[in-house]
Design an enzyme around this catalytic site. Structure first.
Site, mmCIF file in Angstrom:
data_model
loop_
_atom_site.group_PDB
_atom_site.id
_atom_site.type_symbol
_atom_site.label_atom_id
_atom_site.label_comp_id
_atom_site.label_asym_id
_atom_site.label_seq_id
_atom_site.Cartn_x
_atom_site.Cartn_y
_atom_site.Cartn_z
ATOM 1 N N GLY A 7 73.201 -125.993 13.521
ATOM 2 C CA GLY A 7 72.897 -126.120 14.951
ATOM 3 C C GLY A 7 73.633 -125.019 15.704
ATOM 4 O O GLY A 7 73.966 -125.149 16.873
ATOM 5 N N GLY A 10 72.782 -123.465 19.228
ATOM 6 C CA GLY A 10 72.933 -124.255 20.458
ATOM 7 C C GLY A 10 74.216 -123.941 21.204
ATOM 8 O O GLY A 10 75.075 -123.188 20.720
ATOM 9 N N GLY A 13 77.241 -125.273 19.261
ATOM 10 C CA GLY A 13 77.356 -124.538 17.996
ATOM 11 C C GLY A 13 77.893 -123.135 18.212
ATOM 12 O O GLY A 13 78.811 -122.684 17.505
ATOM 13 N N ARG A 90 73.312 -140.890 26.261
ATOM 14 C CA ARG A 90 73.429 -140.384 24.892
ATOM 15 C C ARG A 90 72.576 -141.232 23.951
ATOM 16 O O ARG A 90 71.965 -140.719 23.029
ATOM 17 C CB ARG A 90 74.884 -140.415 24.450
ATOM 18 C CG ARG A 90 75.767 -139.435 25.208
ATOM 19 C CD ARG A 90 77.207 -139.515 24.745
ATOM 20 N NE ARG A 90 78.064 -138.563 25.421
ATOM 21 C CZ ARG A 90 78.768 -138.830 26.528
ATOM 22 N NH1 ARG A 90 78.701 -140.015 27.095
ATOM 23 N NH2 ARG A 90 79.541 -137.896 27.074
ATOM 24 N N ASN A 97 67.284 -137.642 17.294
ATOM 25 C CA ASN A 97 68.365 -136.978 16.566
ATOM 26 C C ASN A 97 68.629 -137.596 15.199
ATOM 27 O O ASN A 97 69.101 -136.914 14.283
ATOM 28 C CB ASN A 97 69.630 -136.952 17.427
ATOM 29 C CG ASN A 97 69.518 -135.933 18.548
ATOM 30 O OD1 ASN A 97 68.604 -135.113 18.545
ATOM 31 N ND2 ASN A 97 70.430 -135.981 19.503
ATOM 32 N N THR A 121 76.646 -134.271 16.984
ATOM 33 C CA THR A 121 75.389 -134.640 17.648
ATOM 34 C C THR A 121 75.467 -136.049 18.237
ATOM 35 O O THR A 121 75.967 -136.975 17.595
ATOM 36 C CB THR A 121 74.246 -134.574 16.604
ATOM 37 O OG1 THR A 121 74.279 -133.288 15.997
ATOM 38 C CG2 THR A 121 72.893 -134.824 17.233
ATOM 39 N N ASN A 122 74.927 -136.201 19.442
ATOM 40 C CA ASN A 122 74.939 -137.509 20.118
ATOM 41 C C ASN A 122 73.692 -138.336 19.845
ATOM 42 O O ASN A 122 72.644 -137.765 19.541
ATOM 43 C CB ASN A 122 75.053 -137.283 21.634
ATOM 44 C CG ASN A 122 76.498 -137.129 22.062
ATOM 45 O OD1 ASN A 122 77.367 -137.839 21.583
ATOM 46 N ND2 ASN A 122 76.732 -136.193 22.964
ATOM 47 N N ARG A 153 90.204 -135.346 27.685
ATOM 48 C CA ARG A 153 89.887 -135.358 29.125
ATOM 49 C C ARG A 153 90.832 -136.310 29.861
ATOM 50 O O ARG A 153 91.349 -135.986 30.946
ATOM 51 C CB ARG A 153 88.430 -135.791 29.329
ATOM 52 C CG ARG A 153 87.446 -134.685 28.983
ATOM 53 C CD ARG A 153 86.012 -135.172 28.944
ATOM 54 N NE ARG A 153 85.092 -134.045 28.746
ATOM 55 C CZ ARG A 153 83.857 -134.176 28.281
ATOM 56 N NH1 ARG A 153 83.370 -135.353 27.959
ATOM 57 N NH2 ARG A 153 83.086 -133.105 28.146
ATOM 58 N N HIS A 177 81.660 -143.272 22.159
ATOM 59 C CA HIS A 177 81.641 -142.051 22.973
ATOM 60 C C HIS A 177 80.455 -142.219 23.922
ATOM 61 O O HIS A 177 79.320 -141.918 23.590
ATOM 62 C CB HIS A 177 81.469 -140.816 22.078
ATOM 63 C CG HIS A 177 81.289 -139.534 22.849
ATOM 64 N ND1 HIS A 177 82.202 -139.081 23.782
ATOM 65 C CD2 HIS A 177 80.291 -138.605 22.831
ATOM 66 C CE1 HIS A 177 81.781 -137.940 24.285
ATOM 67 N NE2 HIS A 177 80.619 -137.625 23.741
HETATM 68 P P1 NAP Z 1 71.464 -127.224 22.428
HETATM 69 O O1 NAP Z 1 72.106 -126.088 23.102
HETATM 70 O O2 NAP Z 1 70.103 -127.649 22.891
HETATM 71 O O3 NAP Z 1 71.390 -126.911 20.870
HETATM 72 C C1 NAP Z 1 70.747 -127.807 20.031
HETATM 73 C C2 NAP Z 1 70.835 -127.295 18.617
HETATM 74 O O4 NAP Z 1 70.164 -128.236 17.782
HETATM 75 C C3 NAP Z 1 70.175 -125.956 18.415
HETATM 76 O O5 NAP Z 1 70.862 -125.249 17.411
HETATM 77 C C4 NAP Z 1 68.796 -126.350 17.929
HETATM 78 O O6 NAP Z 1 68.226 -125.396 17.071
HETATM 79 C C5 NAP Z 1 69.090 -127.582 17.102
HETATM 80 N N1 NAP Z 1 67.922 -128.460 17.025
HETATM 81 C C6 NAP Z 1 67.242 -129.038 18.049
HETATM 82 N N2 NAP Z 1 66.197 -129.756 17.566
HETATM 83 C C7 NAP Z 1 66.215 -129.593 16.227
HETATM 84 C C8 NAP Z 1 65.391 -130.079 15.174
HETATM 85 N N3 NAP Z 1 64.335 -130.867 15.422
HETATM 86 N N4 NAP Z 1 65.696 -129.732 13.914
HETATM 87 C C9 NAP Z 1 66.750 -128.931 13.651
HETATM 88 N N5 NAP Z 1 67.567 -128.432 14.606
HETATM 89 C C10 NAP Z 1 67.309 -128.774 15.883
HETATM 90 O O7 NAP Z 1 72.420 -128.521 22.458
HETATM 91 P P2 NAP Z 1 74.028 -128.576 22.539
HETATM 92 O O8 NAP Z 1 74.442 -128.619 23.965
HETATM 93 O O9 NAP Z 1 74.585 -127.521 21.632
HETATM 94 O O10 NAP Z 1 74.324 -130.021 21.937
HETATM 95 C C11 NAP Z 1 74.087 -130.298 20.568
HETATM 96 C C12 NAP Z 1 74.375 -131.769 20.281
HETATM 97 O O11 NAP Z 1 75.772 -132.024 20.425
HETATM 98 C C13 NAP Z 1 73.670 -132.723 21.273
HETATM 99 O O12 NAP Z 1 73.213 -133.874 20.595
HETATM 100 C C14 NAP Z 1 74.777 -133.070 22.253
HETATM 101 O O13 NAP Z 1 74.536 -134.284 22.934
HETATM 102 C C15 NAP Z 1 75.965 -133.140 21.299
HETATM 103 N N6 NAP Z 1 77.287 -133.054 21.913
HETATM 104 C C16 NAP Z 1 78.240 -133.917 21.459
HETATM 105 C C17 NAP Z 1 79.518 -133.891 22.001
HETATM 106 C C18 NAP Z 1 80.553 -134.866 21.489
HETATM 107 O O14 NAP Z 1 81.654 -134.959 22.042
HETATM 108 N N7 NAP Z 1 80.280 -135.590 20.422
HETATM 109 C C19 NAP Z 1 79.833 -132.964 23.008
HETATM 110 C C20 NAP Z 1 78.842 -132.085 23.434
HETATM 111 C C21 NAP Z 1 77.568 -132.123 22.886
HETATM 112 P P3 NAP Z 1 67.058 -124.396 17.547
HETATM 113 O O15 NAP Z 1 67.744 -123.291 18.244
HETATM 114 O O16 NAP Z 1 66.447 -124.004 16.265
HETATM 115 O O17 NAP Z 1 66.158 -125.204 18.456
#
Ligand code: NAP
Length: 320
Positions: A7, A10, A13, A90, A97, A121-122, A153, A177
């Site tokens: 990922g 993103g 990532g 989330r 997801n 991932t959330n 935070r 979370h």
């Molecule tokens: P983002 O910028 O939209 O990036 C999403 C990533 O997931 C991209 O690399 C995308 O790849 C990939 N992806 C999307 N759909 C896919 C699919 N069907 N198959 C394979 N890969 C796929 O999102 P983000 O802001 O980086 O957030 C990513 C995740 O982390 C989210 O679920 C978000 O809620 C979570 N998150 C969690 C926390 C925590 O504390 N746990 C904090 C922040 C974010 P492509 O470029 O190929 O589309």
């Protein structure tokens, strides 16, 4: 040491890749995205090489949509998945997801079965459970970022309010979370002194009364507030991730509040992944600490448990 990010195209990532590249003990990064984003991660790796040249350090970065490049990773960070937009919870991301996480967790087991897997991932508690249930990875090996960022935070808000260094704040947010996170104010301390004493005895005279409820609300809405302003959270998650990865790679045995599989360590809480303090080392979760909490905190924790467990079972059943 080798870290892979799935990922990597993103927001989280990309920021994590830079943050990890800065660490002197990471000498290899593998960046994975879908084919459609391959240029993006190639660009990221070139940009990071330039940044590393400026820092006078060296690292090997591979980027691909072929999962083979994750072979022999020490840690795999899983950030692939749809993020929240404003006003989306989330939990509403769970169905979409879960398919992504189920698929990648099997691929991780296939190509790098011994690596520690950090799920970001959330909804992270449910996705950690999916990664565990849908692969042959073990429960110590897979854990989620959980409430680590929430705890950071909370620490930041308390430090700013009391005008002390952030490292003086010891606090824990556990549970889900999300809206059912449980800040453990009963165990929060400033410089080893219980926060309730600071509030009762006015130890720092020029500081106003501390608004516990208001601060908890701010922690809960933090992620959404950032997404509302700039569209995504990046640096907070990235540095929380590299903090946890560092602890694994250096076998530091730090205690972080990660989302981990619970199996009656707290009687009655089982077959669920939730935020709990755990000792983190080279094997991932080395020991879960079944923390004692105040009665009202336990009630909130039970609410988090019921909510996450119900959703986890639903998601697993939907996956079939
Ligand atoms: P983002 O910028 O939209 O990036 C999403 C990533 O997931 C991209 O690399 C995308 O790849 C990939 N992806 C999307 N759909 C896919 C699919 N069907 N198959 C394979 N890969 C796929 O999102 P983000 O802001 O980086 O957030 C990513 C995740 O982390 C989210 O679920 C978000 O809620 C979570 N998150 C969690 C926390 C925590 O504390 N746990 C904090 C922040 C974010 P492509 O470029 O190929 O589309």
């Amino acid at each position: 040491m080798k870290v892979s990010i799935i990922g990597a195209s993103g927001s989280v990532g990309c920021a994590s890749a830079l943050s990890l590249a800065e660490k002197e003990y990471v000498d290899e990064l593998a960046l994975i995205s879908r084919k459609s984003s391959i240029d993006k991660i190639k660009g990221e790796s070139l940009d990071i090489y330039d940044a590393m040249a400026a820092m006078g350090s060296d690292i090997s970065i591979k980027s691909s949509s072929d999962m083979e490049i994750i072979q022999e990773s020490d840690v795999v960070v899983l950030t692939a998945g749809v993020p929240r937009k404003n006003n989306v919870t989330r939990m509403e991301l769970a169905k979409t997801n879960a398919k992504i996480i189920a698929n990648y967790s099997q691929e991780i087991y296939k190509y790098s079965p011994d690596s520690v897997v950090l799920v970001v991932t959330n909804p992270v508690d449910v996705m950690t459970y999916v990664a565990l249930k849908k692969s042959d990875l073990s429960k110590n090996q897979v854990f989620g970022l959980g409430n680590h960022l929430d705890s950071l935070r909370m620490r930041k808000y308390i430090a700013k309010h009391f005008k002390v260094h952030v490292n003086e704040i010891h606090t824990r947010v556990i549970g889900q979370h999300g809206v059912h996170m449980v800040p453990l104010m009963s165990l929060t301390a400033i410089g080893g002194i219980p926060i309730k004493d600071f509030m009762k005895y006015n130890y720092i005279p020029e500081v106003d009364e501390f608004d516990v409820e208001g601060t908890i609300k701010k922690v809960i809405s933090s992620g959404g507030d950032i997404i509302g302003c700039k569209g995504a959270t990046e640096y907070g998650p990235a540095y929380a991730i590299s903090d946890v990865v560092k602890t694994v790679l250096r076998d530091e045995k730090k205690i972080f509040t990660v989302s981990t599989y619970l199996d009656d360590e707290i009687p009655g809480i089982n077959d669920v992944c939730l935020g709990m303090p755990a000792i983190i080392g080279k094997n991932g979760v080395e020991n879960v600490i079944p923390i004692r909490m105040a009665e009202e905190e336990m009630d909130e924790f039970l609410r988090a448990y019921r909510f996450v467990k119900e959703n986890s079972i639903k998601v697993i059943n939907d996956l079939g």
